[in-house]
Motif scaffolding. Structure first.
Motif, PDB file in Angstrom:
ATOM      1  N   SER A   1      -9.597   6.194  -0.865  1.00 30.23           N
ATOM      2  CA  SER A   1      -9.743   4.923  -0.146  1.00 30.23           C
ATOM      3  C   SER A   1     -11.163   4.381  -0.252  1.00 30.23           C
ATOM      4  N   GLU A   2     -12.123   5.257  -0.539  1.00 28.87           N
ATOM      5  CA  GLU A   2     -13.517   4.814  -0.665  1.00 28.87           C
ATOM      6  C   GLU A   2     -13.748   4.007  -1.937  1.00 28.87           C
ATOM      7  N   PHE A   3     -12.786   4.005  -2.874  1.00 31.41           N
ATOM      8  CA  PHE A   3     -12.923   3.223  -4.103  1.00 31.41           C
ATOM      9  C   PHE A   3     -12.491   1.769  -3.912  1.00 31.41           C
ATOM     10  N   VAL A   4     -11.746   1.495  -2.885  1.00 32.89           N
ATOM     11  CA  VAL A   4     -11.036   0.220  -2.766  1.00 32.89           C
ATOM     12  C   VAL A   4     -12.004  -0.908  -2.413  1.00 32.89           C
ATOM     13  N   ALA A   5     -11.962  -1.984  -3.201  1.00 36.55           N
ATOM     14  CA  ALA A   5     -12.741  -3.182  -2.885  1.00 36.55           C
ATOM     15  C   ALA A   5     -12.084  -3.914  -1.720  1.00 36.55           C
TER      16      ALA A   5
ATOM     17  N   GLN B   1      -1.084   5.184  -6.084  1.00 37.81           N
ATOM     18  CA  GLN B   1      -1.458   6.302  -5.221  1.00 37.81           C
ATOM     19  C   GLN B   1      -2.974   6.461  -5.118  1.00 37.81           C
ATOM     20  N   LEU B   2      -3.694   5.885  -6.076  1.00 30.96           N
ATOM     21  CA  LEU B   2      -5.152   6.013  -6.080  1.00 30.96           C
ATOM     22  C   LEU B   2      -5.760   5.528  -4.770  1.00 30.96           C
TER      23      LEU B   2
ATOM     24  N   GLN C   1       1.530  -0.738 -10.347  1.00 34.46           N
ATOM     25  CA  GLN C   1       1.183   0.660 -10.601  1.00 34.46           C
ATOM     26  C   GLN C   1      -0.257   0.847 -11.073  1.00 34.46           C
ATOM     27  N   ARG C   2      -0.966  -0.240 -11.300  1.00 37.57           N
ATOM     28  CA  ARG C   2      -2.322  -0.120 -11.855  1.00 37.57           C
ATOM     29  C   ARG C   2      -3.214   0.749 -10.969  1.00 37.57           C
ATOM     30  N   GLY C   3      -3.892   1.664 -11.591  1.00 37.07           N
ATOM     31  CA  GLY C   3      -4.748   2.610 -10.889  1.00 37.07           C
ATOM     32  C   GLY C   3      -4.305   4.044 -11.080  1.00 37.07           C
ATOM     33  N   ASP C   4      -3.002   4.259 -11.279  1.00 30.94           N
ATOM     34  CA  ASP C   4      -2.478   5.618 -11.451  1.00 30.94           C
ATOM     35  C   ASP C   4      -2.409   5.980 -12.932  1.00 30.94           C
ATOM     36  N   TRP C   5      -3.566   5.981 -13.549  1.00 27.47           N
ATOM     37  CA  TRP C   5      -3.667   6.239 -14.987  1.00 27.47           C
ATOM     38  C   TRP C   5      -3.470   7.717 -15.322  1.00 27.47           C
ATOM     39  N   ASP C   6      -3.462   8.556 -14.319  1.00 26.45           N
ATOM     40  CA  ASP C   6      -3.214   9.977 -14.548  1.00 26.45           C
ATOM     41  C   ASP C   6      -1.722  10.283 -14.620  1.00 26.45           C
ATOM     42  N   LEU C   7      -0.880   9.288 -14.318  1.00 26.40           N
ATOM     43  CA  LEU C   7       0.571   9.470 -14.358  1.00 26.40           C
ATOM     44  C   LEU C   7       1.145   8.756 -15.576  1.00 26.40           C
ATOM     45  N   VAL C   8       2.110   9.380 -16.214  1.00 24.84           N
ATOM     46  CA  VAL C   8       2.819   8.771 -17.336  1.00 24.84           C
ATOM     47  C   VAL C   8       4.246   8.480 -16.896  1.00 24.84           C
TER      48      VAL C   8
END
Length: 686
Positions: free
Chosen positions: A372-376, A366-367, A322-329
């Motif tokens: 998609s432009e963030f993805v390494a 979901q990030l 789930q890492r990346g979806d820090w806007d979700l609790v």
């Protein structure tokens, strides 16, 4: 401008003299009475369009020389060199620090020509050491095996490096060369990604030491007017062969000039973190609150919510995915939300911390779909992280952490990174080139940390990376502490502390007491506070090991037997009232060799904390499993003609002994059981 014949950046303890005319070179570098280098030293190395350029390359001109003396106690010299044939300019920087024999050096390469230039190597350091007998000391690093010692006679080429994309997964970015037992030079690379130090004997017996940023899979294309900065390499010199002589210097410089400071960090607060006792699968709102109540009763000062709070509202999710979806609790676990937990902690007089792997990107996040432009990516495959070489991703990461701090009332952020990026991202559509993606990521991460501290100066930033796989002086300048290792069984805890403090001061390190691992499996992580055979001296031993630096607990606090809870409370009180002043301010000296896991290494451990004024000292002693029944420890850096009062904390015993006797004959410990410990306070009135 008129170029002086030489640039002298020497301090009372360190000789650093550069020749500038007719060409740049080293005249002297090392101790005031013993230079460590030859004048043939290249100083730095750069490969531009396939051609090696260093200070010995004909054609350089010194265009400008600058010296800065800010902040107080720092001397910073910069020589600007022009290589007219290609339009390349190198800024060669050297910084020395008052009252120490510590210096650092780095280069900035700029293209002032009319055509693009490709840079494929950036060595901040290139020194020729005179022929002699050299012994190399270094450490390797892996998960649960951080700071494994490496020691060898330097009679063949040796490369220390990390190619994992994390600074201390491979070798640790530290080394020491002992020269004939009479003096030593320690070095560190201040970089959190891939780095290298090459040690190469020449046919004449000299040793070439070079390195800094790793040239493996690295290249940067400099357009006209563009520049690239190499990470610093830090050196320290000392007499004798004791590693403490350079470690103490690194700690002093770190505390005075490098480490970030704020009021909460300076308190060295005692922390509780839920991770090993509950992980994500056994944690929910009620469990966290119950532990907060127990933490308050024990005197703990920070409660940290680790992984598992974010992502989909499903109690069965796994944090890593789930890492990346820090806007979700994850409201299945925390129906009242995170701010309610923070308020609950604050209402009980403690500070609230939260875990966030802002660089990480789980397979179900979901990030990756939204941005998609963030993805390494490397060769089109996902690497599992957000590339902060992309300015938009860097802005997103700041906005994310800024929101967590603001909306949740966080006082402490535990920043983790649980993967090896290797050579890093090689996509070319989001802010970097195909071969400098990892470099750009770490420049972006450093900028993020600097910005976060500027906006939230009172928030503590903890550096973690699968435990201790990204520990280096570069990230230590941007976070308040480094978490030393995931495992923490006693001999391993002593091993990593012994090694880490060759680079960092004790107060720049964090490690928990022997943890209760509820789900993860490790043959040495066997602590069970409900074990009926557990003895008080063992609890003291486990807890005091963690008290050597910043410390905390990851245990099921409400379930502790009452006698253990009382013992923890007493140790926490002692740490607050007595010990953490020494951890925060004192010089630390090792009184034994390095203990190692699996029954290896020294089976006793002793550490001496000496306050700067020289009147107060604290001795912490541990007998490991397999340790001989009696051990004599010789104290260090006392005044031989002073009389010291020694007070044993456990027994109340007192003695008066002269400084010369404590250093020469030593202090005998013959009443400790295996897994026993002692703390002795040493004080003089003179």
């Amino acid at each position: 401008m008129t170029i002086p014949a030489a640039l002298d950046l020497s301090t009372a303890e360190c000789a650093c003299l550069l020749r500038l005319v007719p060409h740049i070179g080293l005249i002297r570098l090392g101790l005031d009475d013993e230079s460590w280098v030859l004048e043939s030293s290249a100083l730095f190395s750069v490969v531009v369009d396939g051609h090696l350029l260093d200070s010995q390359t004909p054609g350089w001109q010194v265009r400008r020389v600058s010296e800065y003396k800010e902040p107080l106690g720092v001397r910073h010299g910069c020589a600007e060199l022009v290589y007219a044939a290609s339009g390349i300019v190198v800024e060669y920087h050297v910084v020395t620090y008052v009252d120490t024999a510590v210096l650092e050096t780095w280069i900035v390469v700029r293209n002032e020509g009319e055509a693009p230039r490709r840079v494929t190597r950036l060595d901040s350091l290139a020194l020729d050491l005179p022929p002699n007998l050299y012994e190399l000391c270094a450490f390797t690093g892996a998960w649960g095996a951080e700071f494994e010692p490496l020691q060898m006679r330097l009679d063949r080429s040796m490369t220390l490096e990390s190619r994992s994309g994390r600074s201390s997964h491979g070798h640790s970015p530290w080394f020491t060369l002992r020269r004939n037992g009479r003096s030593l030079m320690s070095g560190m690379v201040a970089w959190s990604g891939n780095w290298v130090v090459r040690l190469t004997p020449r046919v004449d017996g000299a040793i070439v030491v070079s390195g800094g940023l790793h040239d493996w899979e690295f290249a940067v294309d400099l357009a006209p007017g563009a520049s690239v900065e190499a990470p610093p390499v830090v050196l320290a010199f000392a007499r004798g062969d004791d590693l403490d002589e350079t470690a103490v210097q690194f700690a002093r410089v770190g505390r005075r000039f490098w480490y970030p400071r704020n009021a909460l960090a300076d308190e060295l607060p005692v922390e509780w973190n839920h991770w090993w006792a509950y992980e994500d699968r056994a944690l929910d709102e009620a469990t966290f609150r119950a532990n907060v109540d127990a933490a308050a009763r024990l005197g703990i000062e920070v409660c940290t919510l680790d992984a598992g709070w974010f992502g989909m509202a499903d109690a069965g999710t796994h944090w890593y995915e789930q890492r990346g979806d820090w806007d979700l609790v994850n409201t299945a676990r925390f129906p009242s939300g995170i701010r309610a937990l923070a308020d609950y902690v604050h209402d009980r007089g403690m500070r609230f911390g939260i875990w966030c792997e802002v660089e990480g990107l789980g397979i179900h996040a979901q990030l990756a779909e939204r941005h998609s432009e963030f993805v390494a990516l490397r060769d089109g495959e996902r690497l599992g992280y957000v590339c902060l070489g992309n300015p938009a991703a860097q802005q997103w990461a700041f906005a994310t952490l800024n929101r967590l701090i603001r909306d949740y009332g966080c006082d402490w952020i535990k920043l983790d990174f649980n993967l090896d990026p290797g050579a890093g991202c090689n996509r070319t559509d989001h802010g970097h080139g195909a071969e400098d993606g990892l470099y750009a990521h770490y420049r972006g991460y450093y900028a993020l940390l600097d910005r976060l501290r500027a906006v939230h100066p009172d928030v503590v930033l903890e550096n973690c990376s699968s435990g201790g796989l990204r520990i280096d002086p570069g990230i230590a300048r941007r976070t308040h502490m480094a978490f030393l290792s995931d495992p923490d069984w006693p001999e391993h805890s002593l091993q990593v502390f012994w090694g880490a403090t060759c680079m960092l001061a004790p107060d720049a390190c964090l490690h928990w007491s022997f943890c209760e691992w509820a789900f993860a499996r490790h043959p040495s992580q066997t602590f069970d506070p409900r074990d009926p055979t557990l003895q008080p001296h063992q609890i003291d031993y486990y807890t005091r090991i963690s008290m050597l630096r910043r410390f905390g607990f990851s245990q099921r606090l409400p379930d502790l037997p009452e006698w253990i809870a009382q013992r923890y409370a007493a140790h926490i009180q002692f740490y607050k009232t007595v010990m953490r002043r020494f951890v925060r301010e004192a010089d630390m000296y090792r009184l034994t060799g390095q203990p190692l896991g699996e029954g290896r290494g020294d089976r006793w451990a002793g550490f001496q904390y000496s306050m700067p004024e020289g009147h107060a000292h604290l001795i912490a002693v541990f007998r490991l499993l397999g340790g001989e029944p009696s051990r004599v420890l010789r104290l260090k850096r006392l005044q031989p003609d002073r009389t010291y009062t020694l007070s044993w904390v456990d027994t109340g015993r007192q003695a008066q002994i002269g400084g010369a006797a404590l250093m020469d004959a030593g202090l005998r410990f013959d009443d400790l059981p295996e897994e026993g410990s002692a703390i002795v306070l040493v004080h003089s009135e003179d």
